[in-house]
Design a protein around this motif. Structure first.
Motif, PDB file in Angstrom:
ATOM      1  N   GLY A 167     -61.037  -8.602  92.452  1.00  0.00           N
ATOM      2  CA  GLY A 167     -60.593  -7.246  92.184  1.00  0.00           C
ATOM      3  C   GLY A 167     -59.221  -6.965  92.745  1.00  0.00           C
ATOM      4  N   PHE A 168     -58.574  -6.006  92.158  1.00  0.00           N
ATOM      5  CA  PHE A 168     -57.222  -5.646  92.595  1.00  0.00           C
ATOM      6  C   PHE A 168     -57.274  -4.812  93.869  1.00  0.00           C
ATOM      7  CE2 PHE A 168     -53.555  -2.772  92.474  1.00  0.00           C
ATOM      8  CZ  PHE A 168     -52.546  -3.706  92.485  1.00  0.00           C
ATOM      9  N   PHE A 169     -58.266  -3.920  93.933  1.00  0.00           N
ATOM     10  CA  PHE A 169     -58.359  -3.022  95.074  1.00  0.00           C
ATOM     11  C   PHE A 169     -59.301  -3.613  96.109  1.00  0.00           C
ATOM     12  CE2 PHE A 169     -57.443  -0.282  91.448  1.00  0.00           C
ATOM     13  CZ  PHE A 169     -56.289   0.307  91.892  1.00  0.00           C
ATOM     14  N   GLU A 170     -58.791  -3.902  97.273  1.00  0.00           N
ATOM     15  CA  GLU A 170     -59.619  -4.427  98.345  1.00  0.00           C
ATOM     16  C   GLU A 170     -60.210  -3.283  99.159  1.00  0.00           C
ATOM     17  OE1 GLU A 170     -59.367  -7.886  99.935  1.00  0.00           O
ATOM     18  OE2 GLU A 170     -58.481  -8.789  98.170  1.00  0.00           O
ATOM     19  N   ASN A 171     -59.584  -2.151  99.109  1.00  0.00           N
ATOM     20  CA  ASN A 171     -60.059  -1.006  99.861  1.00  0.00           C
ATOM     21  C   ASN A 171     -61.282  -0.427  99.150  1.00  0.00           C
ATOM     22  OD1 ASN A 171     -60.431   1.438 101.116  1.00  0.00           O
ATOM     23  ND2 ASN A 171     -58.267   1.957 101.165  1.00  0.00           N
ATOM     24  N   GLN A 172     -62.379  -0.238  99.854  1.00  0.00           N
ATOM     25  CA  GLN A 172     -63.611   0.234  99.211  1.00  0.00           C
ATOM     26  C   GLN A 172     -63.472   1.653  98.679  1.00  0.00           C
ATOM     27  OE1 GLN A 172     -66.775  -0.159 102.008  1.00  0.00           O
ATOM     28  NE2 GLN A 172     -67.058  -2.334 101.607  1.00  0.00           N
ATOM     29  N   ARG A 173     -62.797   2.513  99.408  1.00  0.00           N
ATOM     30  CA  ARG A 173     -62.671   3.899  98.962  1.00  0.00           C
ATOM     31  C   ARG A 173     -61.859   3.970  97.673  1.00  0.00           C
ATOM     32  NH1 ARG A 173     -60.272   7.712 103.190  1.00  0.00           N
ATOM     33  NH2 ARG A 173     -62.329   7.449 104.078  1.00  0.00           N
ATOM     34  N   THR A 174     -60.771   3.231  97.610  1.00  0.00           N
ATOM     35  CA  THR A 174     -59.945   3.226  96.409  1.00  0.00           C
ATOM     36  C   THR A 174     -60.721   2.657  95.237  1.00  0.00           C
ATOM     37  OG1 THR A 174     -58.010   2.918  97.789  1.00  0.00           O
ATOM     38  CG2 THR A 174     -57.755   2.469  95.454  1.00  0.00           C
ATOM     39  N   SER A 175     -61.438   1.588  95.477  1.00  0.00           N
ATOM     40  CA  SER A 175     -62.242   0.984  94.426  1.00  0.00           C
ATOM     41  C   SER A 175     -63.300   1.952  93.913  1.00  0.00           C
ATOM     42  CB  SER A 175     -62.906  -0.283  94.950  1.00  0.00           C
ATOM     43  OG  SER A 175     -63.719  -0.852  93.974  1.00  0.00           O
ATOM     44  N   ARG A 176     -63.946   2.657  94.830  1.00  0.00           N
ATOM     45  CA  ARG A 176     -64.975   3.618  94.443  1.00  0.00           C
ATOM     46  C   ARG A 176     -64.369   4.765  93.654  1.00  0.00           C
ATOM     47  NH1 ARG A 176     -67.418   3.653  99.006  1.00  0.00           N
ATOM     48  NH2 ARG A 176     -66.112   5.237  99.958  1.00  0.00           N
ATOM     49  N   ASN A 177     -63.193   5.239  94.062  1.00  0.00           N
ATOM     50  CA  ASN A 177     -62.532   6.321  93.332  1.00  0.00           C
ATOM     51  C   ASN A 177     -62.154   5.879  91.921  1.00  0.00           C
ATOM     52  OD1 ASN A 177     -62.746   8.029  95.494  1.00  0.00           O
ATOM     53  ND2 ASN A 177     -60.672   7.693  96.214  1.00  0.00           N
ATOM     54  N   VAL A 178     -61.689   4.655  91.780  1.00  0.00           N
ATOM     55  CA  VAL A 178     -61.334   4.143  90.455  1.00  0.00           C
ATOM     56  C   VAL A 178     -62.589   4.029  89.591  1.00  0.00           C
ATOM     57  CG1 VAL A 178     -60.467   2.118  89.234  1.00  0.00           C
ATOM     58  CG2 VAL A 178     -59.245   2.989  91.206  1.00  0.00           C
ATOM     59  N   GLN A 179     -63.675   3.560  90.176  1.00  0.00           N
ATOM     60  CA  GLN A 179     -64.924   3.445  89.412  1.00  0.00           C
ATOM     61  C   GLN A 179     -65.413   4.813  88.962  1.00  0.00           C
ATOM     62  OE1 GLN A 179     -67.595   1.358  91.985  1.00  0.00           O
ATOM     63  NE2 GLN A 179     -66.538  -0.595  91.747  1.00  0.00           N
ATOM     64  N   HIS A 180     -65.323   5.827  89.850  1.00  0.00           N
ATOM     65  CA  HIS A 180     -65.741   7.174  89.466  1.00  0.00           C
ATOM     66  C   HIS A 180     -64.855   7.728  88.355  1.00  0.00           C
ATOM     67  CE1 HIS A 180     -68.822   7.449  92.414  1.00  0.00           C
ATOM     68  NE2 HIS A 180     -68.018   7.459  93.463  1.00  0.00           N
ATOM     69  N   SER A 181     -63.571   7.449  88.425  1.00  0.00           N
ATOM     70  CA  SER A 181     -62.658   7.916  87.381  1.00  0.00           C
ATOM     71  C   SER A 181     -62.984   7.281  86.039  1.00  0.00           C
ATOM     72  CB  SER A 181     -61.214   7.588  87.761  1.00  0.00           C
ATOM     73  OG  SER A 181     -60.863   8.253  88.931  1.00  0.00           O
ATOM     74  N   ARG A 182     -63.278   5.994  86.057  1.00  0.00           N
ATOM     75  CA  ARG A 182     -63.641   5.320  84.810  1.00  0.00           C
ATOM     76  C   ARG A 182     -64.943   5.878  84.239  1.00  0.00           C
ATOM     77  NH1 ARG A 182     -62.365  -0.745  86.863  1.00  0.00           N
ATOM     78  NH2 ARG A 182     -60.112  -0.666  86.592  1.00  0.00           N
ATOM     79  N   GLN A 183     -65.922   6.104  85.107  1.00  0.00           N
ATOM     80  CA  GLN A 183     -67.197   6.650  84.650  1.00  0.00           C
ATOM     81  C   GLN A 183     -66.992   8.050  84.074  1.00  0.00           C
ATOM     82  OE1 GLN A 183     -70.134   5.016  84.531  1.00  0.00           O
ATOM     83  NE2 GLN A 183     -70.924   6.783  83.430  1.00  0.00           N
ATOM     84  N   TYR A 184     -66.158   8.868  84.709  1.00  0.00           N
ATOM     85  CA  TYR A 184     -65.882  10.205  84.214  1.00  0.00           C
ATOM     86  C   TYR A 184     -65.211  10.139  82.849  1.00  0.00           C
ATOM     87  CZ  TYR A 184     -63.862  14.858  83.926  1.00  0.00           C
ATOM     88  OH  TYR A 184     -63.505  16.100  83.500  1.00  0.00           O
ATOM     89  N   ALA A 185     -64.267   9.221  82.690  1.00  0.00           N
ATOM     90  CA  ALA A 185     -63.572   9.077  81.411  1.00  0.00           C
ATOM     91  C   ALA A 185     -64.551   8.633  80.321  1.00  0.00           C
ATOM     92  CB  ALA A 185     -62.425   8.075  81.537  1.00  0.00           C
ATOM     93  N   ARG A 186     -65.452   7.698  80.658  1.00  0.00           N
ATOM     94  CA  ARG A 186     -66.457   7.259  79.678  1.00  0.00           C
ATOM     95  C   ARG A 186     -67.374   8.412  79.289  1.00  0.00           C
ATOM     96  NH1 ARG A 186     -68.145   3.112  83.160  1.00  0.00           N
ATOM     97  NH2 ARG A 186     -66.447   1.661  83.199  1.00  0.00           N
ATOM     98  N   ASP A 187     -67.838   9.174  80.277  1.00  0.00           N
ATOM     99  CA  ASP A 187     -68.724  10.299  79.991  1.00  0.00           C
ATOM    100  C   ASP A 187     -68.029  11.353  79.144  1.00  0.00           C
ATOM    101  OD1 ASP A 187     -70.716   9.053  81.419  1.00  0.00           O
ATOM    102  OD2 ASP A 187     -70.435  10.271  83.234  1.00  0.00           O
ATOM    103  N   MET A 188     -66.770  11.628  79.445  1.00  0.00           N
ATOM    104  CA  MET A 188     -66.019  12.618  78.669  1.00  0.00           C
ATOM    105  C   MET A 188     -65.833  12.139  77.229  1.00  0.00           C
ATOM    106  SD  MET A 188     -64.708  15.577  78.665  1.00  0.00           S
ATOM    107  CE  MET A 188     -64.546  16.010  80.380  1.00  0.00           C
ATOM    108  N   HIS A 189     -65.534  10.866  77.063  1.00  0.00           N
ATOM    109  CA  HIS A 189     -65.378  10.309  75.723  1.00  0.00           C
ATOM    110  C   HIS A 189     -66.699  10.412  74.950  1.00  0.00           C
ATOM    111  CE1 HIS A 189     -64.036   7.700  72.488  1.00  0.00           C
ATOM    112  NE2 HIS A 189     -65.118   6.980  72.666  1.00  0.00           N
TER     113      HIS A 189
END
Length: 118
Positions: A37-59
């Motif tokens: 993975g590109f993001f080694e920081n867990q918080r950043t990785s989790r935020n990116v995952q939440h953003s992707r999930q939100y984008a999928r749900d919105m779509h």
């Protein structure tokens, strides 16, 4: 001379420390092992995952056809009809109160016409 050697020893040890090299991944390592993975920081990785999930749900929400429950639509139409009737009754009172000012009479008659169309 001895003093210079004593000062240079900690510097050499600091640059040779393996802990500094472990924090940085080379570009070759990043391209050859993308599963890390590109993001080694867990918080950043989790935020990116939440953003992707939100984008999928919105779509998904935007692609679904909307469904209106007929009973709810009927109830809302009834409430809207009652509100229009109440507004028409109030406009009769307003017209009687503003009968002296021609501009206000014109505005009140316009509002009454719009309520009749509704």
């Amino acid at each position: 001379m001895i003093r210079m050697l004593l000062l240079s020893v900690p510097l050499c040890l600091a640059f040779a420390s393996p802990s500094l090299a472990q924090n940085v991944r080379s570009s070759v390592d990043r391209h050859s092992r993308p599963e890390l993975g590109f993001f080694e920081n867990q918080r950043t990785s989790r935020n990116v995952q939440h953003s992707r999930q939100y984008a999928r749900d919105m779509h998904y929400y935007m692609q679904r056809p909307t469904y209106v429950v007929p009973q709810v639509a009927k109830q809302e139409a009834t409430i809207l009809g009652q509100s229009i009737g109440n507004a028409q009754r109030e406009m009769i009172v307003v017209q009687s109160q503003v009968a002296k000012d021609p501009r206000l009479v014109q505005a009140a008659t316009t509002a009454v016409e719009h309520l009749k169309k509704a």
